[in-house]
Design a protein around this motif. Structure first.
Motif, mmCIF file in Angstrom:
data_model
loop_
_atom_site.group_PDB
_atom_site.id
_atom_site.type_symbol
_atom_site.label_atom_id
_atom_site.label_comp_id
_atom_site.label_asym_id
_atom_site.label_seq_id
_atom_site.Cartn_x
_atom_site.Cartn_y
_atom_site.Cartn_z
ATOM 1 N N ASN A 375 0.843 -1.187 0.000
ATOM 2 C CA ASN A 375 0.000 0.000 0.000
ATOM 3 C C ASN A 375 0.880 1.240 0.000
ATOM 4 O OD1 ASN A 375 0.891 -0.037 2.654
ATOM 5 N ND2 ASN A 375 -1.083 0.474 3.537
ATOM 6 N N LEU A 376 0.397 2.260 -0.651
ATOM 7 C CA LEU A 376 1.087 3.545 -0.732
ATOM 8 C C LEU A 376 0.096 4.623 -0.330
ATOM 9 C CD1 LEU A 376 3.469 5.380 -1.588
ATOM 10 C CD2 LEU A 376 2.509 5.358 -3.908
ATOM 11 N N GLU A 377 0.483 5.455 0.651
ATOM 12 C CA GLU A 377 -0.411 6.495 1.146
ATOM 13 C C GLU A 377 0.343 7.811 1.244
ATOM 14 O OE1 GLU A 377 -3.436 4.329 4.156
ATOM 15 O OE2 GLU A 377 -1.322 4.153 4.694
ATOM 16 N N VAL A 378 -0.376 8.891 1.011
ATOM 17 C CA VAL A 378 0.209 10.227 1.114
ATOM 18 C C VAL A 378 -0.827 11.137 1.776
ATOM 19 C CG1 VAL A 378 -0.564 10.854 -1.206
ATOM 20 C CG2 VAL A 378 1.308 12.133 -0.139
ATOM 21 N N LYS A 379 -0.341 12.069 2.605
ATOM 22 C CA LYS A 379 -1.262 12.930 3.355
ATOM 23 C C LYS A 379 -0.742 14.362 3.386
ATOM 24 C CE LYS A 379 -2.985 13.691 8.073
ATOM 25 N NZ LYS A 379 -2.992 13.169 9.453
ATOM 26 N N LYS A 380 -1.667 15.310 3.236
ATOM 27 C CA LYS A 380 -1.360 16.727 3.382
ATOM 28 C C LYS A 380 -2.311 17.323 4.404
ATOM 29 C CE LYS A 380 0.168 20.875 2.900
ATOM 30 N NZ LYS A 380 1.393 21.267 3.632
ATOM 31 N N GLU A 381 -1.738 18.026 5.389
ATOM 32 C CA GLU A 381 -2.551 18.639 6.440
ATOM 33 C C GLU A 381 -2.383 20.151 6.424
ATOM 34 O OE1 GLU A 381 -2.183 18.959 11.229
ATOM 35 O OE2 GLU A 381 -2.545 16.930 10.449
ATOM 36 N N SER A 382 -3.489 20.835 6.652
ATOM 37 C CA SER A 382 -3.474 22.279 6.841
ATOM 38 C C SER A 382 -3.787 22.547 8.302
ATOM 39 C CB SER A 382 -4.515 22.949 5.938
ATOM 40 O OG SER A 382 -4.589 24.329 6.204
ATOM 41 N N ASN A 383 -2.841 23.195 8.994
ATOM 42 C CA ASN A 383 -2.973 23.436 10.427
ATOM 43 C C ASN A 383 -2.973 24.940 10.672
ATOM 44 O OD1 ASN A 383 -1.950 23.826 13.286
ATOM 45 N ND2 ASN A 383 -2.083 21.587 13.246
ATOM 46 N N SER A 384 -3.893 25.422 11.510
ATOM 47 C CA SER A 384 -4.021 26.861 11.732
ATOM 48 C C SER A 384 -2.814 27.451 12.460
ATOM 49 C CB SER A 384 -5.291 27.156 12.538
ATOM 50 O OG SER A 384 -5.260 26.479 13.787
ATOM 51 N N ASP A 385 -2.012 26.620 13.118
ATOM 52 C CA ASP A 385 -0.867 27.118 13.881
ATOM 53 C C ASP A 385 0.484 26.861 13.218
ATOM 54 O OD1 ASP A 385 -2.527 28.029 15.880
ATOM 55 O OD2 ASP A 385 -2.315 26.241 17.119
ATOM 56 N N PHE A 386 0.575 25.789 12.413
ATOM 57 C CA PHE A 386 1.882 25.379 11.907
ATOM 58 C C PHE A 386 1.787 24.920 10.456
ATOM 59 C CE2 PHE A 386 1.825 24.453 16.449
ATOM 60 C CZ PHE A 386 2.928 25.181 16.874
ATOM 61 N N LYS A 387 2.934 24.936 9.812
ATOM 62 C CA LYS A 387 3.055 24.345 8.487
ATOM 63 C C LYS A 387 3.513 22.907 8.657
ATOM 64 C CE LYS A 387 5.245 24.900 3.960
ATOM 65 N NZ LYS A 387 6.194 25.700 3.148
ATOM 66 N N VAL A 388 2.648 21.981 8.281
ATOM 67 C CA VAL A 388 2.942 20.552 8.440
ATOM 68 C C VAL A 388 3.349 19.988 7.081
ATOM 69 C CG1 VAL A 388 2.010 18.308 9.112
ATOM 70 C CG2 VAL A 388 1.298 20.376 10.333
ATOM 71 N N PRO A 389 4.484 19.304 7.003
ATOM 72 C CA PRO A 389 4.936 18.796 5.710
ATOM 73 C C PRO A 389 4.062 17.661 5.186
ATOM 74 C CG PRO A 389 6.325 17.952 7.470
ATOM 75 C CD PRO A 389 5.417 18.968 8.099
ATOM 76 N N ILE A 390 4.120 17.429 3.899
ATOM 77 C CA ILE A 390 3.465 16.267 3.303
ATOM 78 C C ILE A 390 4.159 15.007 3.832
ATOM 79 C CG2 ILE A 390 3.069 15.005 1.147
ATOM 80 C CD1 ILE A 390 2.851 17.694 -0.263
ATOM 81 N N ILE A 391 3.387 14.022 4.235
ATOM 82 C CA ILE A 391 3.959 12.785 4.750
ATOM 83 C C ILE A 391 3.499 11.600 3.902
ATOM 84 C CG2 ILE A 391 4.204 13.639 7.102
ATOM 85 C CD1 ILE A 391 1.675 12.092 7.830
ATOM 86 N N ILE A 392 4.311 10.558 3.893
ATOM 87 C CA ILE A 392 4.014 9.380 3.073
ATOM 88 C C ILE A 392 4.214 8.110 3.892
ATOM 89 C CG2 ILE A 392 4.706 10.523 0.928
ATOM 90 C CD1 ILE A 392 7.309 8.813 1.079
ATOM 91 N N SER A 393 3.634 7.043 3.410
ATOM 92 C CA SER A 393 3.830 5.725 3.996
ATOM 93 C C SER A 393 3.781 4.690 2.879
ATOM 94 C CB SER A 393 2.742 5.429 5.034
ATOM 95 O OG SER A 393 2.855 4.106 5.520
ATOM 96 N N LEU A 394 4.771 3.818 2.850
ATOM 97 C CA LEU A 394 4.828 2.733 1.875
ATOM 98 C C LEU A 394 5.019 1.430 2.626
ATOM 99 C CD1 LEU A 394 5.080 1.541 -0.996
ATOM 100 C CD2 LEU A 394 7.537 2.058 -0.886
ATOM 101 N N GLY A 395 4.075 0.517 2.473
ATOM 102 C CA GLY A 395 4.155 -0.773 3.146
ATOM 103 C C GLY A 395 4.068 -1.915 2.163
ATOM 104 N N SER A 396 4.741 -3.010 2.501
ATOM 105 C CA SER A 396 4.757 -4.172 1.614
ATOM 106 C C SER A 396 4.796 -5.454 2.440
ATOM 107 C CB SER A 396 5.972 -4.113 0.683
ATOM 108 O OG SER A 396 6.045 -5.267 -0.126
ATOM 109 N N GLU A 397 4.125 -6.481 1.953
ATOM 110 C CA GLU A 397 4.137 -7.799 2.607
ATOM 111 C C GLU A 397 4.265 -8.885 1.534
ATOM 112 O OE1 GLU A 397 1.291 -10.735 5.314
ATOM 113 O OE2 GLU A 397 0.907 -8.563 5.259
ATOM 114 N N TYR A 398 5.296 -9.687 1.677
ATOM 115 C CA TYR A 398 5.541 -10.781 0.741
ATOM 116 C C TYR A 398 5.400 -12.101 1.491
ATOM 117 C CZ TYR A 398 7.907 -13.909 -2.524
ATOM 118 O OH TYR A 398 8.219 -14.959 -3.374
ATOM 119 N N LYS A 399 4.419 -12.918 1.083
ATOM 120 C CA LYS A 399 4.191 -14.207 1.734
ATOM 121 C C LYS A 399 5.098 -15.266 1.139
ATOM 122 C CE LYS A 399 -0.495 -13.660 3.474
ATOM 123 N NZ LYS A 399 -1.864 -14.244 3.534
ATOM 124 N N TRP A 400 5.739 -15.988 2.001
ATOM 125 C CA TRP A 400 6.706 -17.009 1.617
ATOM 126 C C TRP A 400 6.180 -18.344 2.128
ATOM 127 C CZ3 TRP A 400 12.163 -17.302 4.245
ATOM 128 C CH2 TRP A 400 12.906 -18.297 3.640
#
Length: 630
Positions: A375-400
């Motif tokens: 899975n690949l996810e990306v998030k952007k937040e707008s915060n009234s107090d701070f500038k929050v960077p774009i964050i990402i998450s990449l996960g993988s599962e290989y069954k053996w």
């Protein structure tokens, strides 16, 4: 924004009508739902373990002890019953997010959750997830997340359960739950009550009174109450509406430290109320989840319990989020997640402050082959107090094969400064910026019929870490202030293993164990971070023979430093703890059961402490009863 809300509700209504028409075509004997699907179904590549109801009962429904003996989390508290905080992988308490049915409940003022200020007894399951989770759970989910989940069962059922215990230091713990339901509706009502005089001996041989006796833990009494309600209605198998609510009130005295524990007079009262409405609709390829929550937190701190004057603080949090999943094919789905939050808090020392934040997360979940998904996810937040960077998450599962799998997760996460960090009178710092982190998890899992092994190597790099220090501001010498100072590196190994074996109805044996090795280093000083044990290990053995069951708990923690420069004289020694318990079946019928149990905590009367000069209880005893009928 109002237009978006109308579109969301319109889409949900259309789907509700469409799925309601299929109600008479498909029928299941039982449907079990929980509000936080994400942690079980979609978090690929991260280690997760579950804490069962039985494990919660072993620790007398004590949240601190439950996590301490059943997870790889380092838990620090200021004496038994005092303020208690959880720390993943050498990160701070504010880098651990607590989720109630998927909603972040960390304090707006402190940015963390006090374990001795919540109740876990009414929860149906606790899930401990290691690694970052800021994509779905927001600020503070850097080290890991703890998920407190409630289940609703849509089937015909009716059960009542009563658990009660009494032990040393006049400690009592009580829990009652009523579960009712049919295929169309489900209801759960639960309540807890805990109380203790908490006047145990402080078994540190270095400190004794004039008569040569150990001091006692004075001003340590506590009591708390909680009540929760979960209710749901199924319009159809794929269309249901649920409501969750819980209230908690805690009243604690804060004990003093050696060598003068009698000097303490502090008192602390906290009141929390949480409400959550969830609408879940699935229609062909679309799955919608709509949540609306309202949470309140309040505290009152009395410097002198005999006086009427107190400091106070409170916050109100409104949460609205919408999760849309589109199943493109049998192997690929897309996900969009919108989260809106409005938080308002104040104390008698900090004027009212409001924070608004809006975020949008997009996700892709797919299978490359039948045994390889990601899975690949990306998030952007707008915060009234701070500038929050774009964050990402990449996960993988290989069954053996049938039982083995290789896991990998890469993510970036963040934590924004809290109300206290920014505005505490004479100490706050308005120049603070959010903490950010980058981390990698690589794991191996073996899940067999009787044996399970989960292992994870982790690496975390935290930038702009917020720390409170006495020399952080030249204009305020010797005043503790928060600053963005530390760059820290965290690396290590986590292991979880379980084995269970049964000989029919005659006997069974199961063993679970957690181990974590952690190196958490301040990059500037190259010293181990404070209150971070390099080695942490716990295990539980349960053995059942006919109508008798016995359990043994063990915990080992290595030395921890309490000063930034790692002064040996100020460090806390490592220790080993053992708890032993048993229970007997006095009644086992088709519609009712009764168990009587006994336990001995700290069997070998070990001296141990998680904060300087605050020993924890020595050997102590407990008897308990569990009665269930339907």
């Amino acid at each position: 924004m109002k237009l978006c809300m109308l579109l969301f509700f319109g889409c949900m209504l259309c789907c509700a009508v469409a799925t309601a028409q299929t109600d008479t075509i498909h029928r299941l004997d039982e449907v079990v739902v929980l509000a936080d699907r994400y942690v079980k179904q979609e978090n690929i590549g991260q280690k997760k373990i579950s804490v069962s109801k039985l494990q919660i009962e072993h620790n007398n429904n004590n949240p601190t002890e439950t996590l301490r003996f059943n997870s790889a989390i380092a838990v620090r508290d200021n004496g038994n019953g005092g303020a208690s905080s959880a720390r993943f992988r050498g990160t701070s308490a504010s880098n651990t997010a607590f989720l109630w049915n998927g909603i972040n409940i960390n304090s707006f003022g402190l940015g963390q959750t006090d374990l001795n200020g919540i109740s876990l007894a009414t929860a149906d399951e606790i899930i401990v997830k290691s690694g970052g989770g800021s994509i779905k759970y927001g600020s503070g989910a850097i080290g890991g997340t703890v998920h407190i989940n409630d289940y609703l069962k849509f089937k015909k059922h009716q059960t009542v359960e009563l658990v009660s215990s009494y032990g040393s230091f006049q400690t009592t713990s009580n829990y009652i739950a009523v579960n009712l339901g049919e295929q169309k509706w489900s209801l759960k009502l639960a309540s807890t009550y805990h109380q203790s005089k908490n006047d145990y001996e402080l078994i540190d041989k270095r400190f004794k009174d004039s008569e040569g006796e150990f001091y006692k833990n004075e001003n340590g009494a506590y009591k708390n109450y909680s009540i929760s309600l979960s209710a749901g209605y199924q319009f159809s198998q794929k269309n249901n509406l649920r409501f969750y609510t819980t209230s908690y009130k805690g009243d604690r005295l804060f004990s003093g430290a050696l060598p003068n524990p009698s000097a303490a007079d502090e008192k602390y009262i906290d009141l929390n109320q949480r409400n959550l409405l969830v609408w879940d609709v699935e229609n062909y390829a679309l799955h919608h989840t709509l949540k609306a929550a309202f949470l309140t937190q309040e505290y009152r701190y009395f410097e002198d319990k005999n006086e009427e004057d107190y400091d106070f603080g409170n916050s109100n949090t409104f949460v609205f989020n919408y999760d849309l999943r589109y199943q493109w094919s049998s192997k690929t789905s897309f996900n969009a997640f919108v989260d809106l939050q409005n938080i308002q808090g104040k104390t008698n020392k900090i004027p009212s402050h409001k924070r608004e934040q809006y975020s949008l997360a997009l996700g892709l979940h797919s299978e490359i082959r039948a045994n390889w998904k990601y899975n690949l996810e990306v998030k952007k937040e707008s915060n009234s107090d701070f500038k929050v960077p774009i964050i990402i998450s990449l996960g993988s599962e290989y069954k053996w094969g049938h039982h083995q799998s290789i896991l990998m997760n890469i993510s970036s996460n963040y934590r924004v400064p809290t109300l206290n960090d920014l505005y505490w009178p004479g100490q706050g710092n308005l120049d603070l910026i959010p903490e950010t982190s980058k981390q990698v998890d690589v794991g191996y899992q073996y899940i067999g019929k009787e044996f399970t092994l989960k292992s994870t190597f982790f690496y975390i790099h935290v930038l702009d870490k917020i720390v409170w220090t006495s020399n952080g501001d030249e204009s305020r010498p010797n005043v503790w202030v928060p600053i963005n100072l530390e760059e820290s590196f965290h690396k290590g190994l986590e292991l979880f293993a379980s084995w269970e074996h049964s000989l029919g109805d005659i006997s069974s044996l199961d063993v679970t164990a957690n181990y974590i090795y952690t190196e958490a280093v301040n990059n500037e000083t190259q010293k181990q971070l404070i209150f971070v044990p390099k080695h942490l290990f716990n295990t539980t053995i349960n053995y059942r023979l006919k109508k008798m069951a016995v359990y043994l708990q063990n915990m080992l923690q290595s030395k921890v430093y309490t000063s930034d420069d790692n002064i040996e004289q100020l460090s806390l020694s490592g220790f080993k703890l053992f708890n032993l318990g048993c229970k007997f079946s006095l009644l086992e019928q088709k519609k009712s059961s009764l168990y009587l149990g006994m336990s001995v905590k700290n069997v070998f009367n070990e001296l141990y402490q998680y904060s300087n000069l605050r020993p924890m209880p020595g050997r102590n005893y407990n008897i308990n009863m569990n009665y269930k009928f339907n």
